[in-house]
Enzyme design. Sequence first.
Site, PDB file in Angstrom:
ATOM      1  N   GLY A  12       0.963  -1.172  -0.045  1.00 40.24           N
ATOM      2  CA  GLY A  12      -0.119  -0.064   0.051  1.00 40.24           C
ATOM      3  C   GLY A  12       0.905   1.280  -0.095  1.00 40.24           C
ATOM      4  O   GLY A  12       0.668   2.168  -0.764  1.00 40.24           O
ATOM      5  N   LYS A 185       0.884 -17.058 -10.832  1.00 45.51           N
ATOM      6  CA  LYS A 185       1.188 -16.439  -9.538  1.00 45.51           C
ATOM      7  C   LYS A 185       1.248 -17.438  -8.133  1.00 45.51           C
ATOM      8  O   LYS A 185       2.049 -17.260  -7.352  1.00 45.51           O
ATOM      9  CB  LYS A 185       0.533 -14.932  -9.166  1.00 45.51           C
ATOM     10  CG  LYS A 185       1.198 -14.067  -8.001  1.00 45.51           C
ATOM     11  CD  LYS A 185       2.725 -13.669  -8.375  1.00 45.51           C
ATOM     12  CE  LYS A 185       3.305 -12.875  -7.146  1.00 45.51           C
ATOM     13  NZ  LYS A 185       2.683 -11.850  -6.379  1.00 45.51           N
TER      14      LYS A 185
HETATM   15  O1  PAF Z   1       4.704 -12.970  -1.800  1.00 47.81           O
HETATM   16  C1  PAF Z   1       6.089 -12.507  -2.093  1.00 47.81           C
HETATM   17  O2  PAF Z   1       6.887 -12.234  -1.304  1.00 47.81           O
HETATM   18  C2  PAF Z   1       6.285 -12.277  -3.674  1.00 47.81           C
HETATM   19  O3  PAF Z   1       4.805 -12.519  -4.301  1.00 47.81           O
HETATM   20  C3  PAF Z   1       7.271 -13.126  -4.133  1.00 47.81           C
HETATM   21  C4  PAF Z   1       7.116 -13.444  -5.657  1.00 47.81           C
HETATM   22  C5  PAF Z   1       7.237 -14.615  -3.603  1.00 47.81           C
HETATM   23  C6  PAF Z   1       8.454 -12.661  -4.123  1.00 47.81           C
HETATM   24  O4  PAF Z   1       8.929 -12.423  -2.685  1.00 47.81           O
END
Ligand code: PAF
Length: 309
Positions: A12, A185
């Site tokens: 944020g 993701k």
């Molecule tokens: O949650 C996180 O920290 C990020 O989405 C990632 C891609 C794992 C990188 O630290």
Amino acid sequence: MKIAIVGPGAMGCLFAAFLSKTDADIVLIDKDSQRAEKINQQGIIVEGVSGSWQAKVKVTSDIKDIGALDLILLCVKSYDTKSACAQVKLLAGENTLVLTLQNGIGNIEILGEIIGQDKIIAGITNLGSTLIGFGHINHAGFGETIIGRMDNKLPAGMRSIREVFNKAGLDTRISRDIKGLLWSKLVINAGINPLSAITRLKNGRLVEAEPARKILRETVTEVVKVIKRKRIKLIFDDPLAKVEAVCEATAGNVSSMLQDVLNNKRTEIDFINGVVVRMAQELGVPAPVNSFLVELVKTIEISYGLSLK
Ligand code: PAF
């Protein structure tokens, strides 16, 4: 464009600081009035890959007089999405879009149910940020932000968001395959986050340390099996190689789940590996490694006093 950012955490603050460089009208909403006042006075302090700088941003806990908004950017943790919806609902006018870039699966569904699916834009961001103190962040990495809609529609407001984000220096594009993107993701978060939270290793060490790398690969292999059974197409061909490449590209990152554990906070495990375990059970696909990681992370949460939910 008038934008409210809900949640003064690492992400944020990063978005608020960058977006305040544009002519958009930015307000950061913090439910804690004392903290809001502090950040209001000191501004947002940024260190890291974009240098050391400060951004003056309006921060408030009082949402009564905010007025009509074009965009609400939800930057709370996934387990707070439901409670944040009450605020978002009060803030959202007829033409307001709500953007979630949160980790995990389930946020769009929660938001859609309470705010209305038509208003929701989802996406992912590869920006890295760590909270150092109130309104004080380490900008850990640049990376693309990709936005889109589950119904693949392209409302004009979405193009305006892309424009203002890019003006702020946040590399942003629109995708027509938001489902594939969110699950892609998820594969990355499911591989990296719990393992880093349990071992307290930064992302890069997860592939350097061979035993950790083995667990990472087994975790990802299980997640991919579930995704294949759900007939969801990932945006990359080789998920194992992709997760390892993200570990290398974000080698210095303290993953968001490790940040939570280090701060004795609840983690997003239920929205990441927890989702995989639940789906695996429904499909009758074994996911013992994910299940084990979920239980371990929950045990860590209990160790610092959080009750099991
Ligand atoms: O949650 C996180 O920290 C990020 O989405 C990632 C891609 C794992 C990188 O630290």
